[in-house]
Enzyme design. Sequence first.
Site, PDB file in Angstrom:
ATOM      1  CE  LYS A  14      -2.714  -4.910  -2.906  1.00 24.70           C
ATOM      2  NZ  LYS A  14      -4.174  -4.978  -2.809  1.00 24.70           N
TER       3      LYS A  14
ATOM      4  CB  CYS B 146      -7.287  -9.338   3.864  1.00 21.33           C
ATOM      5  SG  CYS B 146      -8.088 -10.115   2.471  1.00 21.33           S
TER       6      CYS B 146
ATOM      7  CD  GLN C   4      -2.979  -1.016   0.081  1.00 15.26           C
ATOM      8  OE1 GLN C   4      -3.122   0.019  -0.579  1.00 15.26           O
ATOM      9  NE2 GLN C   4      -3.672  -2.105  -0.172  1.00 15.26           N
TER      10      GLN C   4
END
Length: 405
Positions: free
Chosen positions: A224, A364, A201
């Site tokens: 991502k 998650c 992230q």
Amino acid sequence: MNSELRKDFPILSRKIYDKYPLVYLDNAATTQKPRQVVEAMTEEYYNVNANVHRGVHFLSQQATDLHEASRETVRRFLNARSTREIVFTRGTTESINLVASCFGQAMMKEGDEVILTEMEHHSNIVSWQLLQARQGIRIRVIPITDDGELRLDEYERLFNDRTRIVSVTQVSNVLGTVNPVKEIVRIAHEHGVPVLVDGAQSTPHFRVDVQDMDCDFFAFSGHKIYGPTGIGVLYGKEEWLDRIPPYMGGGEMIKTVSFDHTTFNDLPYKFEAGTPDYIASTGLARAIDYVDSIGMDAIEAHEKDLTRYAMERLSEIPDMHIYGPRTLEHRDAVISFQVGQIHHLDMGTLLDRLGIAVRTGHHCAEPLMRRLGIEGTCRASFALYNTREEVDALVAAIQRVQQMF
Ligand code: PLP
């Protein structure tokens, strides 16, 4: 951010339910792909395709050159010292499993400890639990504050003579918390302990420098960061990658094989058994080029502005609860929220009916949900192509859902 670049992403002009322009705010799950990425992959399939590292023929050499050039692009992106430190994997999950499995096998015995945090994604929890089941290691956890920041004072207290590795996320996929990984690494190294950083992230949102961070391992996923699915990276310092055994056996990862004895290939190929996804590595490299062409600093500034604006606008909504750090300094482009008693699943489903894609559920991160005393949240997450108008659309849609209840 230049609104022209939205045109690079054909999917953003889709209408949802043949009615609403798509507002895609599920970027922490996966980002959309620019033409430049998809076209480069198609071009390679049409004109270059051949298995890499094996053939003497023209196409194989060209495919190999492209694949290895992609590795160099990733090296530059992370500022690693050498391409020997760049292992292609299927994604963050595989990278973390590789470290847990191989580092665990070589460096950890029963009773040895790994330090994680309360905000980890399941991939950075279950991988270690598998090792726990196999080898009897212990898992220690850094707690968080109510605002979703790590308790560094508690972290320091977790070290003892059985601590073997620290494995932490750089950015929480639920809270958006940006963890002080440089400080975490510094403290671990004072205890002679290496650190794995989960960059799933962080890499899409701000500049990452593995040498500056001084982490020992670093994992991220291509999909991502505007790249294809099925490819990711494990960075590892050479000294560690040399010391740990291979993850899987097969072609590519060997030098010589006999039924009595096999010798392994040099880094990074020792960890790349089988035919790699060389088309996806091209896609990842073009995605990194794409991000570079805009500039990571410009992307960060744009997303910070959007996050600030979204925090302000969402806070105007009655009964709105936003999780995670209050200060933008410690927060990335992820906002998890809950509105009054409206179940997150109802909220997400109704937002979808209004053309707005957000994520709902535990993301998650069930242990984190338990810490927060909730089952799940709605999560809006931003990418370089999102706009203030889309934030306004989200706010208006939430207000409409509120009126329905
Ligand atoms: N770690 C974090 C913080 C994540 O957000 C994710 C995915 O959402 C992962 C790991 C797993 O990434 P992947 O599914 O691409 O392997």
